[in-house]
Design a protein around this motif. Structure first.
Motif, PDB file in Angstrom:
ATOM      1  N   GLU A 125      -4.771  31.605   2.228  1.00 49.64           N
ATOM      2  CA  GLU A 125      -4.278  32.684   3.077  1.00 49.64           C
ATOM      3  C   GLU A 125      -2.885  32.380   3.598  1.00 49.64           C
ATOM      4  OE1 GLU A 125      -7.108  33.405   6.099  1.00 49.64           O
ATOM      5  OE2 GLU A 125      -8.689  34.077   4.715  1.00 49.64           O
ATOM      6  N   GLY A 126      -2.075  31.793   2.731  1.00 51.85           N
ATOM      7  CA  GLY A 126      -0.674  31.557   3.083  1.00 51.85           C
ATOM      8  C   GLY A 126      -0.428  30.312   3.903  1.00 51.85           C
ATOM      9  N   GLN A 127      -1.458  29.523   4.211  1.00 52.70           N
ATOM     10  CA  GLN A 127      -1.299  28.313   5.002  1.00 52.70           C
ATOM     11  C   GLN A 127      -1.809  27.115   4.202  1.00 52.70           C
ATOM     12  OE1 GLN A 127      -3.119  28.684   8.814  1.00 52.70           O
ATOM     13  NE2 GLN A 127      -1.667  30.238   9.558  1.00 52.70           N
ATOM     14  N   ASN A 128      -1.123  25.970   4.396  1.00 52.27           N
ATOM     15  CA  ASN A 128      -1.517  24.723   3.730  1.00 52.27           C
ATOM     16  C   ASN A 128      -2.537  23.979   4.585  1.00 52.27           C
ATOM     17  OD1 ASN A 128      -0.013  24.913   1.369  1.00 52.27           O
ATOM     18  ND2 ASN A 128       1.829  24.115   2.382  1.00 52.27           N
ATOM     19  N   TYR A 129      -3.632  23.579   3.941  1.00 52.55           N
ATOM     20  CA  TYR A 129      -4.666  22.821   4.628  1.00 52.55           C
ATOM     21  C   TYR A 129      -4.766  21.424   3.985  1.00 52.55           C
ATOM     22  CZ  TYR A 129      -6.197  27.146   6.810  1.00 52.55           C
ATOM     23  OH  TYR A 129      -6.255  28.305   7.534  1.00 52.55           O
ATOM     24  N   LEU A 130      -4.952  20.418   4.846  1.00 56.28           N
ATOM     25  CA  LEU A 130      -5.104  19.047   4.350  1.00 56.28           C
ATOM     26  C   LEU A 130      -6.475  18.901   3.707  1.00 56.28           C
ATOM     27  CD1 LEU A 130      -3.755  16.201   4.303  1.00 56.28           C
ATOM     28  CD2 LEU A 130      -5.009  15.716   6.398  1.00 56.28           C
ATOM     29  N   THR A 131      -6.498  18.525   2.446  1.00 58.20           N
ATOM     30  CA  THR A 131      -7.762  18.393   1.728  1.00 58.20           C
ATOM     31  C   THR A 131      -8.082  16.955   1.337  1.00 58.20           C
ATOM     32  OG1 THR A 131      -6.628  18.832  -0.364  1.00 58.20           O
ATOM     33  CG2 THR A 131      -7.605  20.719   0.794  1.00 58.20           C
ATOM     34  N   GLY A 132      -7.182  16.007   1.653  1.00 56.04           N
ATOM     35  CA  GLY A 132      -7.488  14.621   1.312  1.00 56.04           C
ATOM     36  C   GLY A 132      -6.400  13.645   1.761  1.00 56.04           C
ATOM     37  N   LEU A 133      -6.829  12.475   2.253  1.00 51.39           N
ATOM     38  CA  LEU A 133      -5.932  11.355   2.575  1.00 51.39           C
ATOM     39  C   LEU A 133      -6.415  10.148   1.787  1.00 51.39           C
ATOM     40  CD1 LEU A 133      -5.357  11.511   6.443  1.00 51.39           C
ATOM     41  CD2 LEU A 133      -3.688  11.960   4.647  1.00 51.39           C
ATOM     42  N   TYR A 134      -5.455   9.354   1.226  1.00 52.95           N
ATOM     43  CA  TYR A 134      -5.819   8.241   0.368  1.00 52.95           C
ATOM     44  C   TYR A 134      -4.915   7.048   0.671  1.00 52.95           C
ATOM     45  CZ  TYR A 134      -7.692  12.288  -2.091  1.00 52.95           C
ATOM     46  OH  TYR A 134      -8.340  13.469  -2.396  1.00 52.95           O
ATOM     47  N   VAL A 135      -5.484   5.855   0.498  1.00 50.03           N
ATOM     48  CA  VAL A 135      -4.705   4.618   0.593  1.00 50.03           C
ATOM     49  C   VAL A 135      -4.751   3.961  -0.775  1.00 50.03           C
ATOM     50  CG1 VAL A 135      -4.471   2.353   1.657  1.00 50.03           C
ATOM     51  CG2 VAL A 135      -5.203   4.308   3.027  1.00 50.03           C
ATOM     52  N   GLU A 136      -3.584   3.718  -1.347  1.00 50.70           N
ATOM     53  CA  GLU A 136      -3.453   3.174  -2.692  1.00 50.70           C
ATOM     54  C   GLU A 136      -2.906   1.747  -2.602  1.00 50.70           C
ATOM     55  OE1 GLU A 136      -1.278   4.489  -6.887  1.00 50.70           O
ATOM     56  OE2 GLU A 136      -0.545   5.238  -4.964  1.00 50.70           O
ATOM     57  N   TYR A 143       0.842  -1.194   0.000  1.00 49.83           N
ATOM     58  CA  TYR A 143       0.000   0.000   0.000  1.00 49.83           C
ATOM     59  C   TYR A 143       0.880   1.248   0.000  1.00 49.83           C
ATOM     60  CZ  TYR A 143      -3.725  -3.234   1.269  1.00 49.83           C
ATOM     61  OH  TYR A 143      -4.621  -4.273   1.279  1.00 49.83           O
ATOM     62  N   ARG A 144       0.322   2.335  -0.534  1.00 42.14           N
ATOM     63  CA  ARG A 144       0.979   3.637  -0.510  1.00 42.14           C
ATOM     64  C   ARG A 144      -0.023   4.651   0.029  1.00 42.14           C
ATOM     65  NH1 ARG A 144       2.455   4.528  -5.844  1.00 42.14           N
ATOM     66  NH2 ARG A 144       4.481   3.557  -5.474  1.00 42.14           N
ATOM     67  N   GLU A 174      -4.769   0.902  -7.296  1.00 48.06           N
ATOM     68  CA  GLU A 174      -6.147   1.369  -7.150  1.00 48.06           C
ATOM     69  C   GLU A 174      -6.311   2.009  -5.779  1.00 48.06           C
ATOM     70  OE1 GLU A 174      -9.318  -1.422  -6.583  1.00 48.06           O
ATOM     71  OE2 GLU A 174      -7.912  -3.036  -6.044  1.00 48.06           O
ATOM     72  N   ILE A 175      -7.183   3.010  -5.702  1.00 44.87           N
ATOM     73  CA  ILE A 175      -7.469   3.687  -4.440  1.00 44.87           C
ATOM     74  C   ILE A 175      -8.490   2.853  -3.669  1.00 44.87           C
ATOM     75  CG2 ILE A 175      -8.424   5.749  -3.354  1.00 44.87           C
ATOM     76  CD1 ILE A 175      -5.725   6.247  -4.549  1.00 44.87           C
ATOM     77  N   VAL A 176      -8.129   2.415  -2.444  1.00 42.09           N
ATOM     78  CA  VAL A 176      -9.031   1.583  -1.645  1.00 42.09           C
ATOM     79  C   VAL A 176      -9.619   2.348  -0.462  1.00 42.09           C
ATOM     80  CG1 VAL A 176      -7.913  -0.583  -2.299  1.00 42.09           C
ATOM     81  CG2 VAL A 176      -7.060   0.681  -0.315  1.00 42.09           C
TER      82      VAL A 176
END
Length: 574
Positions: A161-172, A151-152, A212-214
């Motif tokens: 506004e100058g800050q990084n926000y987490l918009t997604g987590l995935y298991v491949e 898995y990956r 594939e994304i699981v």
């Protein structure tokens, strides 16, 4: 002994040893649990000391990092860690929360953007199915380091506004082929590159051939937001990751560790500036729960650092885990003891039944032996009372005397057998002339030899042996009586005596092979002759075997061309 009786003994013995095993296991487990509980309390004190030292010499900005690093393992003895004992912390400055134990993921992000980052595990947003897949993927990747990862983990961020926000987590989920099948390699559609992996174990290269994304997780508030490109991240750890997923799962689900109230409600006012005065509350046996609440001053300030620590120890589980091999060894030892004892009980029961059977046979045999002479005595007594048979009075009196003598001889030989079988019996042998003893015995049976017209053939040498004269003479007399009883009328009896043996052969019917095995037993009876005549051998040959054995001699019986032969070998080992 029947199978049912053996089964009953085995079940009874096995049940007793099983109860003994459970009792011993309970005692050992309780003792070890109490010992672990005490060690856990000592570890709790060490943890307080260590955390105090770290907080005192660190800045407030480092408090959260210190708290996170304390949750790596519950097995090592470092810094107050103890097997299967888990902690939760909260640090306040006055009443403002500075740091607390969090359910985090420790990750490493590619491209050098951040070398290492601790992200909150989004428990409130992850569904049960998503969490199951995520944990399964982490577990599978850590199982076999000699093969490519199955898995990956990917993530997406969005800058706002100058800050990084987490918009997604995935298991491949990944598929790999060896380097020699490079034509089947395919680029990863999400990373837009062909990925490879080299084994540190054997140096082989592998190429990605499919994926594939699981599992996919997207925060609700960013579902419609613009997302950045997919990037890979490595899962380095999570709370108590060094102890395995079960330890983390226990820590995460233990409500006691995550239900601490705000410090203002738990402050112990009597505890002033000294750390070691923090009161530790302990409760529980199967699962030990410990808690302490305290505060200490900030240098060069009127503020106080307030600290809460809770610990939950699975000390019974620890004992069961540590003692599993001891349980196995103890069970095997007790099982062997149970089998050995059951085997001994079976042998004892078989011996008891054998003795009981011998007792019955003895009673039946004695009754059989006494029945005939008593019947003759009764008949003679009745005839003596009849006037018409007065002329046979002397005959009947002689017959009564003869049968009385037979019963007296029988009783004396029974007493001899009783003495021989006694635990305190001593043989007391002395030098004896066996030729003279044999001659004396022949003189006593001479009338019977004449009556049956038996041809007596002698080959006797002068032999002296260390024997008990009384018992040995009874043995010889029994052998002679047996030969006279079963010799064919007008036949012969041959007696041979030398330094090696005493043998007595008589003409008669041969003995069957089956009967040879039992004829030296007490009160044996059966169809011993080829002609099928059944006789009761009584105690005579049994006494012969017993006396011979006491003198270190051996009894033998065999058929000859004209009859059968009994032999006493003076040296049993021959």
């Amino acid at each position: 002994m029947t199978k049912k009786e053996k089964y009953r003994i085995l079940m009874k013995t096995g049940g007793c040893f099983l109860l003994l095993f459970l009792l011993c296991a309970c005692i050992i487990t309780i003792y070890d649990t109490l010992r672990n509980r005490k060690l856990g309390q000592e570890a709790f004190q060490q943890k307080k000391n260590y955390l105090y030292e770290q907080l005192v010499k660190s800045s407030e900005e480092d408090y959260q990092k210190i708290i996170n690093e304390l949750g790596d393992s519950a097995k090592s003895s470092l810094n107050g860690n103890f097997q299967n004992q888990y902690y939760s912390y909260r640090v306040f400055k006055d009443e403002s929360l500075l740091a607390e134990s969090k359910n985090y993921l420790k990750v490493k992000i590619e491209d050098g953007e951040t070398a290492e980052s601790k992200l909150l595990f989004p428990k409130e947003l992850f569904s049960t199915e998503q969490k199951t897949v995520f944990i399964m993927a982490i577990k599978e990747n850590s199982r076999d380091k000699t093969k490519p990862p199955k898995y990956r983990f990917l993530y997406q961020t969005n800058c706002k506004e100058g800050q990084n926000y987490l918009t997604g987590l995935y298991v491949e989920k990944l598929e790999w082929v060896s380097e020699d099948r490079a034509e089947k390699a395919q680029p990863d559609p999400w990373l837009s590159t062909t990925r490879s992996w080299k084994s540190d174990y054997d140096g082989k290269n592998y190429l990605q051939s499919g994926c594939e994304i699981v599992m996919e997780w997207t925060p609700l508030e960013t579902a419609m937001a613009e997302k950045g490109k997919y990037r890979e991240m490595q899962i380095l750890g999570f709370p108590y990751y060094q102890d395995g997923f079960e330890a983390w799962n226990y820590w995460e689900q233990e409500e006691w560790l995550h239900s601490m109230k705000d410090f203002s409600e738990n402050t112990v006012t009597r505890q002033e500036t000294i750390w070691y005065n923090g009161k530790t509350l302990t409760s529980g046996f199967l699962k030990t729960q410990m808690e302490t609440c305290m505060k200490f001053p900030v240098l060069n300030s009127k503020s106080y650092i307030n600290l809460q620590i809770r610990a939950s120890g699975r000390h019974l589980y620890t004992s069961l885990e540590n003692l599993k091999w001891a349980y196995l060894v103890m069970f095997l030892i007790l099982s062997l003891c149970a089998v050995y004892l059951a085997y001994g009980q079976m042998k004892t029961e078989e011996k008891r039944q054998q003795i009981e059977q011998e007792r019955k046979d003895f009673i039946n045999g004695m009754a059989h032996e006494l029945k005939t002479p008593l019947a003759i005595i009764r008949m003679c007594d009745d005839n003596l009372r009849i006037q018409e048979l007065e002329f046979k009075k002397d005959y009947y009196l002689d017959m009564i005397s003869q049968k009385t003598e037979e019963m007296d001889t029988m009783i004396r030989q029974m007493m001899t057998l009783s003495q021989i079988n006694s635990l305190h019996f001593m043989l007391r042998p002395q030098r004896t002339n066996l030729a003279k003893m044999l001659s004396d015995s022949l003189e006593r049976i001479a009338p019977l030899l004449l009556e049956k017209q038996i041809d007596l053939k002698l080959d006797i040498e002068i032999v002296e042996k260390e024997v008990n004269q009384n018992y040995f003479e009874q043995m010889v007399s029994n052998l002679l009586s047996n030969a006279v009883s079963y010799v064919t009328p007008g036949g012969y009896i041959r007696i041979v005596l030398n330094e090696e043996e005493l043998s007595i052969e008589n003409a008669g019917q041969p003995i069957t092979e089956d009967w040879k095995k039992d004829m030296f037993e007490l009160f044996s009876s059966g169809k011993k002759l080829s002609g099928g005549r059944e006789k009761h051998l009584g105690y005579g040959l049994y006494l012969v075997k017993k006396v011979a054995g006491l003198h270190g001699m051996r009894c033998e019986v065999e058929n000859t061309s004209a009859g059968n032969l009994f032999r006493i070998r003076f040296h049993a080992e021959e």
